[in-house]
Design a protein around this motif. Sequence first.
Motif, short mmCIF file in Angstrom:
data_model
loop_
_atom_site.label_atom_id
_atom_site.label_comp_id
_atom_site.label_asym_id
_atom_site.label_seq_id
_atom_site.Cartn_x
_atom_site.Cartn_y
_atom_site.Cartn_z
N UNK B 102 -32.34 -50.09 -11.49
CA UNK B 102 -33.13 -49.05 -12.14
C UNK B 102 -34.31 -48.64 -11.27
N UNK B 103 -35.03 -49.64 -10.76
CA UNK B 103 -36.22 -49.37 -9.96
C UNK B 103 -35.84 -48.56 -8.71
N UNK B 104 -34.77 -48.99 -8.05
CA UNK B 104 -34.33 -48.28 -6.84
C UNK B 104 -33.90 -46.86 -7.17
N UNK B 105 -33.26 -46.68 -8.31
CA UNK B 105 -32.74 -45.37 -8.70
C UNK B 105 -33.86 -44.41 -9.09
N UNK B 106 -34.97 -44.95 -9.59
CA UNK B 106 -36.00 -44.10 -10.17
C UNK B 106 -37.37 -44.26 -9.52
N UNK B 107 -37.40 -44.90 -8.34
CA UNK B 107 -38.64 -45.26 -7.67
C UNK B 107 -39.66 -44.12 -7.63
N UNK B 108 -39.21 -42.93 -7.30
CA UNK B 108 -40.15 -41.82 -7.11
C UNK B 108 -40.78 -41.39 -8.43
N UNK B 109 -40.18 -41.79 -9.55
CA UNK B 109 -40.71 -41.36 -10.85
C UNK B 109 -41.53 -42.45 -11.51
N UNK B 110 -41.80 -43.54 -10.76
CA UNK B 110 -42.54 -44.67 -11.34
C UNK B 110 -43.83 -44.89 -10.58
N UNK B 111 -44.81 -45.49 -11.25
CA UNK B 111 -46.06 -45.85 -10.58
C UNK B 111 -45.75 -46.83 -9.44
N UNK B 112 -46.53 -46.79 -8.36
CA UNK B 112 -46.27 -47.67 -7.21
C UNK B 112 -46.19 -49.14 -7.61
N UNK B 113 -47.09 -49.58 -8.48
CA UNK B 113 -46.89 -50.91 -9.06
C UNK B 113 -46.36 -50.66 -10.46
N UNK B 114 -45.11 -51.04 -10.67
CA UNK B 114 -44.43 -50.70 -11.92
C UNK B 114 -44.37 -51.93 -12.82
N UNK B 115 -44.95 -51.81 -14.01
CA UNK B 115 -44.92 -52.91 -14.97
C UNK B 115 -43.89 -52.59 -16.04
N UNK B 116 -42.78 -53.27 -15.93
CA UNK B 116 -41.63 -52.94 -16.76
C UNK B 116 -41.50 -53.87 -17.96
N UNK B 117 -41.05 -53.30 -19.06
CA UNK B 117 -40.72 -54.07 -20.26
C UNK B 117 -39.30 -53.67 -20.64
N UNK B 118 -38.45 -54.64 -20.80
CA UNK B 118 -37.06 -54.33 -21.13
C UNK B 118 -36.58 -55.34 -22.18
N UNK B 119 -36.00 -54.84 -23.24
CA UNK B 119 -35.46 -55.71 -24.29
C UNK B 119 -34.01 -55.31 -24.50
N UNK B 120 -33.12 -56.26 -24.45
CA UNK B 120 -31.72 -55.88 -24.64
C UNK B 120 -30.80 -57.07 -24.62
N UNK B 121 -29.54 -56.80 -24.99
CA UNK B 121 -28.56 -57.87 -25.02
C UNK B 121 -27.93 -58.07 -23.65
N UNK B 122 -27.66 -59.34 -23.34
CA UNK B 122 -26.92 -59.69 -22.14
C UNK B 122 -25.72 -60.54 -22.58
N UNK B 123 -24.73 -60.66 -21.71
CA UNK B 123 -23.44 -61.22 -22.10
C UNK B 123 -22.99 -62.28 -21.11
N UNK B 124 -22.63 -63.44 -21.61
CA UNK B 124 -22.08 -64.48 -20.75
C UNK B 124 -20.97 -65.20 -21.49
N UNK B 125 -19.79 -65.27 -20.87
CA UNK B 125 -18.64 -65.90 -21.53
C UNK B 125 -18.75 -67.42 -21.41
#
Lengths: 417, 417
Positions: B102-125
């Motif tokens: 995500x960061x690489x894809x959207x770098x130009x649209x984010x603050x130079x120091x990007x503080x990210x918050x992400x909540x979501x499901x992950x999957x492991x068998x």
Amino acid sequence: MKVNVNPVKGMRDFLPNEKEIRDYVETIIINTYKQNGFQLIETPVVENIERLLGSKGGENLKLIYKIMKRGEKLDLTRDNLNEVDLADLGLRYDLTVPLSRFYCNNKSKLLPVFKSLQVGNVFRAERAQKGRYRSFKQCDIDIIGEPSKTAEIELIITTAKALTALNVSNFSFRINDRRILKNVVLSCGFNENNFESVCITLDKLDKIGMDGVEKELIKKDFNKENINNIISALKEINLKGTECLTTYGVEKEVAENVSSIISIVKEFSKGKFEIKFDFTLVRGMGYYTGTIFEISYKDLGYSIGGGGRYDEMIGNFIGEKIPAIGFSIGFERLVNELIEENFKVPNLEKGVLLYDDKSDNLSCVLSKAEELRNNGFSITLYKKAKKIGKQLNQLKSFGFTKFAIFENDDTKMKNLD
Amino acid sequence: MKVNVNPVKGMRDFLPNEKEIRDYVETIIINTYKQNGFQLIETPVVENIERLLGSKGGENLKLIYKIMKRGEKLDLTRDNLNEVDLADLGLRYDLTVPLSRFYCNNKSKLLPVFKSLQVGNVFRAERAQKGRYRSFKQCDIDIIGEPSKTAEIELIITTAKALTALNVSNFSFRINDRRILKNVVLSCGFNENNFESVCITLDKLDKIGMDGVEKELIKKDFNKENINNIISALKEINLKGTECLTTYGVEKEVAENVSSIISIVKEFSKGKFEIKFDFTLVRGMGYYTGTIFEISYKDLGYSIGGGGRYDEMIGNFIGEKIPAIGFSIGFERLVNELIEENFKVPNLEKGVLLYDDKSDNLSCVLSKAEELRNNGFSITLYKKAKKIGKQLNQLKSFGFTKFAIFENDDTKMKNLD
């Protein structure tokens, strides 16, 4: 090594600004539904593949993402391998199939009439095109266990309230009944096998007009007399509404049910939104059994929500017929429309505390940030750049509204403008 | 026909009560993080399979759910088929790999120091076992673009604030650095190839004790002298902390970095939570490059969160080294603990309006429900049963606190008790 950093085809990354709007819209919808007695549940995005393929999802069944078996269960050495041997799971294509399974699995722990609210992503491997995604959010309310029109009415007026809470107006409901469609089409001479095909053409009336419908039916090589019959039926129903349906073999009770839903909803809406009978409303899912409805918004060529009765689906799971009906808001279309209309999330003040990296006073900076947060600001720490004017402009362009530069106890928030 | 209605193995249905608690906990965490300047983003649960398999996810790579290619791309006629030929996508096993993309894809649209918050499901068998799920929620904060210890400190104290906001106390942080682990292990005579295996054993110190560690290393057939070295190093580091690390080849800067993080966090925490250096903290992911940390809660044998620096991962995507660090709250473990402790969502009043099905006054019932909602109640419509006492008990058992029976303009809410 550079690698492709795009999200998977048809799926999307959401940047903070768009995410903020999406979450706000979702929260308003959820709060409205809860306020009206719907209970939020959650089901996994993954379901057994047989369950998905065995549901009457129409064209969607072709679009299912299939998950491969794992470990020893994956046998690649067999002759004549086919897809179904290799997959045991799949991503859900809607929220209705998982809800039906959920209800059967948890029936004893739910109220006899269960009013469900479910918000989540569904997945369809559609051909990629503008505004069509392979992972998208649905917001569904469903009433399970209620056979009467109360359920239809509650779903329609509660959905209207959710839209109104978002300041959306200019929406209207169209309503039909699968049984009406079937009776009319068959009474015109078409047989059961051609029902779906005739419906697909009728569905296009608002796009291609009466002439277009006639031409398409002729092209599909249907009997000329049947085509004449359905065209004249369309014209009469257009003119007279539900009144004339019984002459096409529709049961009186079914016709009256639709007209009664319309009149009660109209009484409740006090003209704030429209609801009308639309005989050409079809809806794709094979699992619908009775009333079906859609929301039109302004003059968009697509609906921003829809649903209907699926009284048979739960019976397929547990062998006991249980009435059910659902209404789904097409979250993506709604949000995209709101963003186009320049929708703003109200009242968000974001502040930034700039500090000098060279100073050895990180603890004091942290304390100051706490103090400002306790005064009600959302505060980001950010290192002060050499060109402060440029930095402030940048921060403003990222939606910050306040800033402070750390100095000492006197550090004060100023407006970013 | 009866069919299996359980959720997919290792995944769960959430009933309204549990969902309510989960959503409440999630909201508190998200609001705390936002208040502290982290920005909520969203990435798809599906990623390209090469991207997932190419990440340094350690054991997790074996647990990836793979999604089959579709249409013509799925060629089952080839000889010597293997799994990788058949899959093009997979479900994410964590939020860090998608964030980096995500960061690489959207770098130009984010603050130079990007503080990210992400909540979501992950999957492991994973192999199914109690408390271990195949679909589970993570809450991650990450700081991308900040090489200094400010990032570590912000992540730790912000996570502490989120837990405190949930009234969780008795938690403490353990901190280590991958570079410290590596230097010490290598300085004891082990070689690079055995590093992971030695770490796996060290990680068990608090479970199997010093003797157990020694026995396991002997069983793994390592050189006796190296084993003696590491055991004596363990003992010395245990006693003297970060002070003695330079004698094991650790750079002064690295040792001081850890001790400085600890002292600033301690100053901030004012004794409300502990943080300590723990040389035996390992963490499984291969992508960590520097500081690593975990949260212990009470005397649970597992952590309720953890994270670390992964300064190389983003570079792998875009060929430009960008520092990054993250902290993930193990949402499932935290919520399960809170539920065990009888956690209650504050202040939820749910009312029900009972009405008589036989009456032909649905419009009036709907208006009355609106009136009650406008008075601040969440109201469910429900048909009045013949045995009203039994029905009220049932409604109470489902969490309703107020009820009214529709009569006329005088309909009043009463307590359900």
